[in-house]
Design an enzyme around this catalytic site. Structure first.
Site, PDB file in Angstrom:
ATOM      1  N   HIS A   1      -3.862   3.130   8.525  1.00 31.83           N
ATOM      2  CA  HIS A   1      -2.599   2.621   9.051  1.00 31.83           C
ATOM      3  C   HIS A   1      -1.647   3.785   9.295  1.00 31.83           C
ATOM      4  O   HIS A   1      -1.561   4.689   8.473  1.00 31.83           O
ATOM      5  CB  HIS A   1      -1.936   1.670   8.036  1.00 31.83           C
ATOM      6  CG  HIS A   1      -2.645   0.359   7.906  1.00 31.83           C
ATOM      7  ND1 HIS A   1      -2.620  -0.370   6.739  1.00 31.83           N
ATOM      8  CD2 HIS A   1      -3.382  -0.348   8.779  1.00 31.83           C
ATOM      9  CE1 HIS A   1      -3.331  -1.484   6.915  1.00 31.83           C
ATOM     10  NE2 HIS A   1      -3.804  -1.485   8.143  1.00 31.83           N
TER      11      HIS A   1
ATOM     12  N   GLU B   1       0.840  -1.192   0.000  1.00 34.39           N
ATOM     13  CA  GLU B   1       0.000   0.000   0.000  1.00 34.39           C
ATOM     14  C   GLU B   1       0.875   1.242   0.000  1.00 34.39           C
ATOM     15  O   GLU B   1       2.108   1.134   0.060  1.00 34.39           O
ATOM     16  CB  GLU B   1      -0.935  -0.016   1.219  1.00 34.39           C
ATOM     17  CG  GLU B   1      -0.205  -0.027   2.559  1.00 34.39           C
ATOM     18  CD  GLU B   1      -1.119  -0.346   3.746  1.00 34.39           C
ATOM     19  OE1 GLU B   1      -2.060  -1.138   3.595  1.00 34.39           O
ATOM     20  OE2 GLU B   1      -0.864   0.213   4.829  1.00 34.39           O
TER      21      GLU B   1
END
Lengths: 293, 389
Positions: A249, A211
């Site tokens: 995150h 990501e």
């Protein structure tokens, strides 16, 4: 065979008596993991779920039950200490689920572990599961996994489950699935896990899910290009994420060119990884590369 | 959390790092008063949490208090647009007024954390006051890097090496060495994830000061720093975002037309990408979290439904600890609250109790489209939104 965990795994759970520790200890037991002890300071002498003895310290638990793996559910402010405590008695594999550990704690922990024979997975991760060995050291749902020959490594939890589900839909099982965690500083990197999969006879191909944020995917691309001799399919998410914002995150933030999804895709693609074009195409992409190889 | 320059400098000065004489002002009269104590020779700097202020006209030098005040009135309460803000810009609610420095030399200093080496690292550059990315392009050899062992700190030999490479005059070497030690101690002690001082100024009368300061504090460490909990740097946040965050939702507002409700940050990013591939855009990032309850899902849906520009809602849940039936019941609760809602809900639910969830949703009057996988979800979103136009 599998990586990191197997039938020999003897699991200690740190923070076993908390809400999450208790729930997931029970799920690990259900799955078939050999959960042999728990640690919660001040709760020594109790027995969890009718079979797991609880100790006050890791040292005591280690002397009495000889675990080789630890699963950590300790709250963020105490988690770094819990990792060090497990490393100090010589536990070989530590999987830390805790989300929200200060990054300065993690750089200190990483420096401390540098010269030790300890592997840390996480923090802020779903853990590790090897369906063929019916062994789970983590929090992923039990019933979605099937034994097989695909390795999965990912920075994300639910997206790993998504990958596993799509594999099942195309009739492919997993050798081991590893969530490396979504924090800026984690123990095992993509490269560390890819190396293990490369040496694992039970793994034929690998799915790597990255990501935005950091440049761990680029380092993985170098490894894939230079040393990995198994096919990899890679999905990178966050292509539509705005710059400078943290996408859930702590590590998922675009701060420079390397952090962009497009740069990671470019690096992985030129390293020879098959790029999964859409999140819905994980299963079909791995199916295709298996045909080609 | 990003800190304003004035907040950053306050912390540095408490750690005995010298900063220019200055004060933060929230109204033009205060600017006049303070500037007057320096005979009007001041620099006025807009306080926004973004880079590129100087080039955007947010930093100006004056020689009279009246001019400084005039500039402050023109900029306070307006939105400053820099190359980093986007078209809306960032609201200027305060300005920092400081003494003018007689600059002899400028340096660049920063510390941040390298995710790959898992170490903090110090960057020092003899060309201060410039954009460090630019220097990296033009003359990368000028950028000096030292990794820092967090268990040991900056080592003496590392400092000696840097000082030698910078070729500082002897009388400044010692103060710069102390300066570097002090900023490392501050960085670690205060749980910064970034500290950038650009420039560090050596004045012609031999002072060494932090003339600018950019600090980011690790959000995960704020629990052990009571002093930062009082900083309210949320005022620049979007109101909807603020409301969502207050409800404990991990929500980021975006410009698109498809509202997303997802569990898990990775799946939430993937869901945004799924929307993106339709040619339409996500209206938000939203991770309800693994342990979300019915209330949290209802809150999420409310926030999204109240955004009138949203044309479709995409719910993507991989049930684990969060069960799909809980999500379905949240949708029923929403139906009672919004009986006339006509916008479509494209729903993809998988994992724990997903079959029960489908049954629960069978009789709703809402425009619900159940899908089995991600590609089907994007196809439905696309066909629906395309037919709307």
């Amino acid at each position: 065979m599998s990586i990191l965990i197997n039938k020999e795994t003897r699991l200690l759970v740190q923070g076993a008596t908390g809400r999450e520790g208790r729930f997931h200890s029970s799920k690990c037991l259900d799955y078939g993991t050999n959960v042999i002890a728990g640690v919660t300071p001040g709760r020594g002498g109790e027995v969890l779920l009718d079979e797991i003895p609880i100790y006050n310290t890791v040292e005591e638990a280690f002397e009495e039950t000889n675990p080789n793996t630890s699963l950590i559910f300790v709250p963020p402010r105490f988690a770094a200490d819990a990792i060090i405590e497990a490393a100090d008695v010589g536990i070989h594999l530590i999987v830390c689920i805790t989300e929200g550990i200060p990054v300065h704690d993690m750089v200190r922990v990483s420096s401390y572990l540098r010269n030790k024979d300890t592997i840390l997975v996480g923090p802020n991760c779903p853990g590790v599961i090897s369906p063929g060995d019916q062994c789970k050291v983590g929090i992923m749902p039990n019933d979605i996994h099937t034994p097989g020959r695909i390795g999965v490594v990912s920075r994300s939890g639910t997206l790993t489950y998504e990958a596993v589900f799509q594999l099942t839909m195309v009739g492919l099982g997993q050798s081991t699935c590893v969530g490396i965690g979504g924090d800026p500083v984690v123990g095992s990197s993509f490269v560390d896990i890819l190396k293990l999969f490369n040496d694992d006879e039970a793994t034929d191909a690998i799915i790597m899910i990255g990501e935005i944020g950091g440049s761990g995917e680029q380092l993985a691309a170098e490894y894939i290009k230079d040393e990995l001799n198994k096919p990899v399919a890679s999905l990178i998410v966050g292509q539509s994420a705005p710059a400078g914002r943290r996408m859930g995150h702590a590590g998922a933030i675009v701060t420079g060119n390397d952090a962009l999804a497009s740069e990671k895709i470019k690096a992985l693609s030129s390293a020879g990884a098959a790029i999964i074009p859409r999140p819905g195409d994980i299963g079909v992409t791995i199916e295709e590369i298996l045909k080609d190889n | 959390m990003k800190l304003h320059e004035y907040q950053s400098k306050n912390i540095l000065s408490q750690e005995l790092i010298q900063i220019p004489k200055g004060t933060v002002c929230f109204d033009p009269n205060a600017v006049y008063e303070f500037a007057d104590t320096l005979n009007g020779k001041v620099v006025v700097k807009a306080q926004v949490l973004t880079g590129g202020r100087g080039k955007a006209g947010g930093v100006k030098i004056f020689s009279s208090s009246a001019q400084a005040k005039k500039f402050a009135s023109s900029i306070l309460g307006t939105n400053l647009v820099t190359h980093q803000t986007g078209n809306d810009g960032a609201l200027v609610s305060s300005v920092l007024v400081e003494e003018l420095l007689e600059i002899q030399q400028e340096l660049y200093v920063s510390i941040s954390i390298d995710s790959n080496c898992k170490l903090p690292f110090l960057i020092v550059c003899a060309a201060g006051g410039m954009d460090i990315e630019e220097i990296a392009q033009i003359s990368p050899e000028q950028i000096l890097r030292e990794d820092i062992d967090p268990l040991f700190g900056l080592k003496e030999y590392q400092l000696r090496k840097l000082i030698k490479l910078l070729a500082l005059p002897d009388d400044q070497s010692d103060s710069f060495r102390k300066f570097l030690s002090a900023i490392w101690d501050t960085f670690q002690k205060n749980d910064f994830s970034l500290l950038e001082i650009n420039p560090v100024v050596i004045t012609s009368d031999g002072r060494l000061l932090a003339a600018d300061a950019k600090i980011e504090i690790d959000d995960d460490a704020i629990f052990r720093h009571k002093e930062y909990q009082k900083f309210d740097n949320d005022s620049e946040k979007d109101l909807v975002e603020k409301r969502a965050n207050d409800l404990g939702l991990n929500y980021i507002k975006l410009d698109g037309e498809v509202g997303c409700v997802v569990n898990g940050a990775g799946l939430a990013m993937a869901t945004m990408d799924i929307v993106n591939e339709t040619g339409f855009q996500p209206a938000n990032f939203l991770d309800v979290g693994g342990g979300a309850d019915q209330q949290k899902i209802v809150d999420s849906l409310r926030i999204i439904l109240e955004e009138k520009h949203i044309q479709a809602i995409l719910i993507n849940i991989f049930g684990g600890v969060l069960r799909c039936d809980v999500v379905a019941n949240s949708i029923l609760e929403i139906e009672k609250e919004y009986p006339n809602e006509i916008r479509p809900f494209v729903i993809r639910m998988l994992g724990t109790n997903s079959e029960i969830a489908s049954q629960i949703l069978q009789d709703t009057k809402l425009n619900i489209i159940m899908v089995n996988n991600l590609n089907e979800a994007s196809a439905k979103i696309k066909s629906f939104l395309s037919s709307e136009i």
